[in-house]
Design a protein around this motif. Structure first.
Motif, PDB file in Angstrom:
ATOM      1  N   UNK A  33       1.310  -5.869   2.909  1.00  0.00           N
ATOM      2  CA  UNK A  33       1.792  -4.744   2.730  1.00  0.00           C
ATOM      3  C   UNK A  33       3.101  -4.256   3.038  1.00  0.00           C
ATOM      4  N   UNK A  69      -4.901   0.380   3.143  1.00  0.00           N
ATOM      5  CA  UNK A  69      -3.690  -0.389   2.575  1.00  0.00           C
ATOM      6  C   UNK A  69      -3.670  -0.125   1.233  1.00  0.00           C
ATOM      7  N   UNK A  70      -4.486  -0.269   0.498  1.00  0.00           N
ATOM      8  CA  UNK A  70      -4.948  -0.335  -1.015  1.00  0.00           C
ATOM      9  C   UNK A  70      -4.392   1.176  -1.444  1.00  0.00           C
ATOM     10  N   UNK A 113       5.153  -5.584   0.347  1.00  0.00           N
ATOM     11  CA  UNK A 113       5.168  -5.163  -0.893  1.00  0.00           C
ATOM     12  C   UNK A 113       5.696  -3.830  -1.070  1.00  0.00           C
ATOM     13  N   UNK A 144       8.992  -2.902  -3.274  1.00  0.00           N
ATOM     14  CA  UNK A 144       8.951  -1.588  -4.140  1.00  0.00           C
ATOM     15  C   UNK A 144      10.088  -1.138  -4.081  1.00  0.00           C
ATOM     16  N   UNK A 179      -3.088  -9.111   5.669  1.00  0.00           N
ATOM     17  CA  UNK A 179      -3.063  -7.817   4.863  1.00  0.00           C
ATOM     18  C   UNK A 179      -1.949  -6.767   5.248  1.00  0.00           C
ATOM     19  N   UNK A 191      -4.048 -10.919  -2.784  1.00  0.00           N
ATOM     20  CA  UNK A 191      -5.567 -10.805  -2.613  1.00  0.00           C
ATOM     21  C   UNK A 191      -6.286 -12.172  -2.651  1.00  0.00           C
ATOM     22  N   UNK A 210      -2.671   3.322   0.408  1.00  0.00           N
ATOM     23  CA  UNK A 210      -1.406   3.830   0.433  1.00  0.00           C
ATOM     24  C   UNK A 210      -0.429   3.119  -0.331  1.00  0.00           C
ATOM     25  N   UNK A 211      -0.879   1.692  -0.986  1.00  0.00           N
ATOM     26  CA  UNK A 211      -0.002   0.978  -1.871  1.00  0.00           C
ATOM     27  C   UNK A 211       0.101   1.654  -3.242  1.00  0.00           C
ATOM     28  N   UNK A 215      -8.387  -2.619   4.291  1.00  0.00           N
ATOM     29  CA  UNK A 215      -7.927  -2.981   2.938  1.00  0.00           C
ATOM     30  C   UNK A 215      -8.044  -1.589   2.056  1.00  0.00           C
TER      31      UNK A 215
END
Lengths: 805, 110
Positions: free
Chosen positions: B79, A686-687, B82, B86, B75, B37, A689-690, A683
């Motif tokens: 990703x 990935x967060x 997303x 984007x 997850x 989430x 990278x996001x 998490x």
């Protein structure tokens, strides 16, 4: 496959061959090849007369879909034979007529004859099949072929309109008829008409009797142009005249009559059947005859007259169905109605066929069918005038033509009804002969009008488009002359048909009424004393002539000037309304806004979940075995809630990204608290990278503007969001509590125990991912690869021009 | 603790839905990310949040490892989605010149 099966299928086979004949034998009119088939079939069917007239019926079985009870069983009795003879006999004459009517050079003859043969085969199939589903199949083929023939001149707008209208109405009826047949199958367990007749008492006792009857009748009424479904027939007059003569007077419109006659054995005897059919027939009769008077187009008059005559036959079938109520009463009382129906069926086919052909000749030679432009053709077209005179006199019911006899029988039948003394007839029965009388007056009136307007008066060439008017070629006259001769022959010698054709047909309509070896009494005479019928006939003639004499007086009334049927407007309005309504409905819901679709989805999820919870007394949040909450969890969660609630209020790009990132990292922190190290790690990565990706993209996007949302929209958004969140919370709590209540042992025990022993790994989550459930991981890798490819192609591939798909 | 986390997930869903209903493309994408989430937290909750050790053999009585494996898969997929959306938004803005959903509507007749 017996010879009879081949006979039914032969027109279809011929239809396949016609295009080749048309293409390779251009010199000969294609109609000549077609002509042979109905002629041969007619002679073939004539050979059955000796057998059917002795009361015998021929049944040849052929399995089609035996597992569903659908078999192509061909059944020949008096009624089928009568119709088969009409179809093939008039078919042959119509083909002969069309050879002279349609030009070899100008018309697409291959289309015409393929459709016509298709129709002929389907019609033979309808009248000769014993199985309801097979009848339905052929029934729909007749609808299709009829529409194709109506739109034969498909470049004309009116032809297309007429074809569509007839298609919609008859297919609507066909489908409800299929539903009725299915109900009959549910009741009796068979599609065979003979077996249904044998089980008539079971059907009568069933609660599905009325729905089945009404659905089947809808099919019959739409096909036979009964009120108020008659509106398609006048518009079908856009077809070439041979088609009108064949389909819309002699055969297709009688398919409904056939069905009613055939199923009288199943439904007959019930008061509902009697009243619906008699009433529909009488209303159609009077409505058609009055409307026919108003028409200015010759084919329009004939169309409404067909409607009215079909109503006459229908009402007679209704009156005759009382035979099943009495079973063994005075058969002369009610069987006269059936006799009149059968006899008039034959007569109508003969005179209406000849009249259509005569009108076709007038149209062909003068270029118009408008009675206001025609007149004085008697000396110019003597043969056509004679044919018309015979046909119209017969239709009006004048002696010595066959129409007179059937009209007399019709009046007798209608007068008899008042003597039945059943189905409340004592109270209302007297109306029936009165309607019959009034309708006959109007019938008489339009017959004189039609003749006088076309053939009498002054001939005025200036109103016509053609320069020179003369009699039709001999070939064109053959068929109407044959039919007109038949009108006279059946008129003078009515008993020619009595025991060969009519009596077997009556016996087939009313099965089980006769004891074996018995025959109905069929004796038709011109003179039967000074009876009520005779005075009625005289009254009809007197009143009709009176109305015709005063024609000048009511010529300019709104009644005569208006031509349009009331129900046409209703149909058009309904049709347009349906289209506009569905367009409007689509426009309301399909807004093209993503947000609206989200609103639909969320609303439905909320409603469905809410209802389910209400219905099953959820959520079952009770006696939950909850784990304790460590103090620091409160801290994490409150920060989380705080950060997440600020997001909707933010209008700054960087702020919104960072806050989203914060919530992602807080999820990672929660994973730590839940003892999920791998998740936390992933998490976090990935967060990160996001966030980087968001940053990259945001750099290229415009600044977020403060969007002004109307307060109402804001409320809707808020309500939906909170409702959705609430449903998810309650739903997951319920899932949790139900999981605890069921108290199943988790399969995770197996993974925990065997991770080391069987897979040789210590990290259980990783062992699950790559070993126990490796397939998931493989496909997930595929997802990521596809995403990468998509991103690359989105950025790299640019098509210049022609992008607007 | 399960109740608390579920309520947290509910709040996440509420905010996510609110964002999904907005007019701005980027807000919609952020909404989907937040929805992810919430889904993860719920998967975690419904199997129970009983106390135990990390799911590694030899650490004592471990917590349920299966939801963790499921979430891990989710997850990564989330990703990927997303990222694609984007980039799609970025390209849309480049080609069409707007990020307003209402302006991205086609003709009403189409």
């Amino acid at each position: 496959m017996t010879l009879l099966h081949w006979a039914v299928l032969s027109p279809f086979i011929a239809a396949i061959l016609i295009p080749f004949l048309y293409k390779y034998l251009k010199r000969i009119h294609t109609g000549w090849f077609v002509f042979i088939l109905p002629l041969v079939l007619f002679i073939y069917f004539l050979s059955f007369i000796p057998r059917t007239s002795s009361g015998e019926a021929i049944l040849n079985n052929l399995d089609w879909v035996p597992s569903l009870g659908i078999n192509f069983n061909v059944y020949v009795d008096g009624l089928s034979l009568l119709f088969a003879l009409l179809i093939t006999g008039i078919g042959a004459l119509v083909v002969l007529y069309s050879i002279y009517y349609l030009s070899k050079r100008k018309e697409k003859l291959n289309n015409f004859y393929v459709y016509l043969l298709m129709f002929m085969g389907a019609m033979l199939g309808v009248v000769l099949s014993d199985n309801l589903i097979v009848i339905y199949v052929f029934w729909e083929v007749t609808s299709i072929a009829s529409s194709l023939l109506i739109s034969y001149w498909y470049t004309r707008e009116k032809s297309i309109y007429g074809a569509q209208k007839s298609m919609y109405i008859t297919v609507f009826g066909g489908l409800s008829m299929l539903a009725g047949f299915s109900l009959l199958y549910i009741i009796a367990g068979t599609f065979s008409i003979r077996e249904l007749v044998a089980n008539a008492d079971i059907i009568m006792a069933s609660s599905l009797f009325i729905p089945a009857m009404i659905l089947v009748l809808l099919g019959a009424f739409t096909k036979s142009a009964q009120f108020p479904f008659h509106i398609w027939l006048p518009d079908a007059m856009e077809a070439p005249t041979p088609v009108s003569a064949y389909l819309h007077s002699a055969t297709m419109v009688k398919a409904g009559i056939y069905l009613v006659a055939r199923l009288t054995g199943v439904f007959g005897g019930a008061p509902e059947w009697f009243w619906i059919i008699t009433a529909a027939g009488l209303i159609t009769l009077i409505w058609g005859s009055i409307s026919a008077v108003r028409q200015k187009d010759l084919k329009g008059i004939l169309a409404y007259s067909t409607v009215s005559q079909l109503g006459l036959i229908m009402s007679l079938l209704g009156a005759g169905s009382a035979a099943f109520y009495f079973q063994d009463g005075d058969s002369a009382l009610y069987m006269t109605a059936i006799l009149a129906a059968v006899f008039h069926l034959i007569n109508h086919a003969t005179f209406k066929g000849s009249l259509f052909m005569a009108v076709g000749i007038v149209d062909h030679e003068t270029g118009t069918r408008d009675i206001r432009k025609l007149g004085g053709l008697m000396t110019i077209m003597p043969v056509t005038a004679t044919i018309s005179l015979i046909g119209l006199a017969s239709m009006a019911g004048l002696p010595p033509f066959n129409g007179f006899l059937s009209k007399e029988l019709f009046l007798t039948g209608m007068l008899n009804v008042t003597e039945y003394g059943i189905f409340n007839l004592e109270a209302f029965g007297f109306i029936i002969p009165i309607i019959a009388f009034i309708a006959s007056v109007f019938t008489f009136l339009y017959c004189i009008l039609m003749f006088s307007k076309t053939f009498m008066g002054k001939f005025d060439i200036s109103k016509l488009k053609v320069k020179h008017v003369h009699e039709a070629p001999a070939g064109m006259l053959i068929s109407p002359v044959i039919l007109a001769v038949l009108v006279i022959v059946f008129g003078l010698f009515p008993n020619l048909l009595a025991y060969s054709i009519i009596e077997p047909a009556m016996a087939a309509i009313a099965p089980g009424i006769l004891s074996p070896g018995e025959f109905f009494d069929v004796h038709i005479t011109h003179w039967h004393g000074f009876s009520a019928e005779l005075f009625m006939t005289i009254g009809i003639i007197v009143l009709g002539v009176l109305l015709f004499m005063t024609f000048k007086k009511w010529e300019n009334t709104a009644f005569y000037r208006g031509e349009k049927d009331l129900f046409n407007a209703a149909y058009d309005y309904g049709y347009d309304g349906l289209i506009k309504g569905s367009q409007g409905l689509t426009r309301i819901q399909m807004t093209g806004r993503l947000r609206d679709y989200f609103i639909y989805m969320c609303t439905f999820i909320i409603l469905i979940m809410g209802y389910t919870m209400y219905r099953y007394n959820l959520p079952l949040i009770q006696n939950l075995d909850l784990s304790p909450i460590p103090i620091y969890t409160w801290l994490v969660i409150s920060v989380f809630v705080g950060s997440i609630l600020t997001i909707p209020f933010l209008n700054n790009r960087i702020a919104i990204i960072i806050t989203t990132g914060v919530s992602g990292f807080l999820v990672a922190l929660l994973f730590v608290l839940f003892r999920a190290p791998d998740l936390a790690l992933t998490q976090l990565l990935i967060e990160t990278v996001s966030v980087v990706l968001f940053m990259l993209v945001f750099y290229h996007l415009p600044k977020l503007k403060k969007v002004k949302t109307p307060p109402r929209m804001k409320t809707i958004k808020l309500v939906i969001s909170i409702g959705f969140g609430l449903m998810i919370t309650l739903g997951s709590l319920s899932a949790f509590s139900m999981g605890q209540e069921a108290n199943y042992e988790s399969i995770s025990e197996y993974y925990t125990e065997n991770s080391k022993e069987k897979a040789g790994g210590y990290n259980i989550v990783n062992v699950i991912l790559v070993d126990f459930r490796g397939l998931d991981t493989m496909l997930e890798v595929l997802v990521v690869s596809l995403a990468v490819l998509t991103v690359v192609s989105l950025i790299r591939l640019r098509f210049k021009g022609g992008e607007d798909v | 603790m399960e109740t608390l986390v579920t309520i947290l997930a509910g709040v996440l869903v509420t905010v996510a839905t609110y964002l999904l209903l907005s007019k701005n493309l980027i807000r919609v994408i952020i909404g989907t990310a937040i929805l992810t989430h919430a889904a993860h937290l719920i998967i975690m909750v419904v199997s129970g949040l009983k106390t135990g050790s990390v799911p590694i053999v030899g650490e004592g009585d471990p917590v349920d490892p299966l939801p963790q494996a499921l979430i891990l898969t989710s997850i990564v997929i989330g990703f990927a989605v997303t990222a694609v959306s984007l980039v799609l938004a970025y390209r849309t803005y480049q080609e069409v010149g707007t990020d307003k959903l209402d302006e991205l509507r086609g003709d009403p007749d189409e």
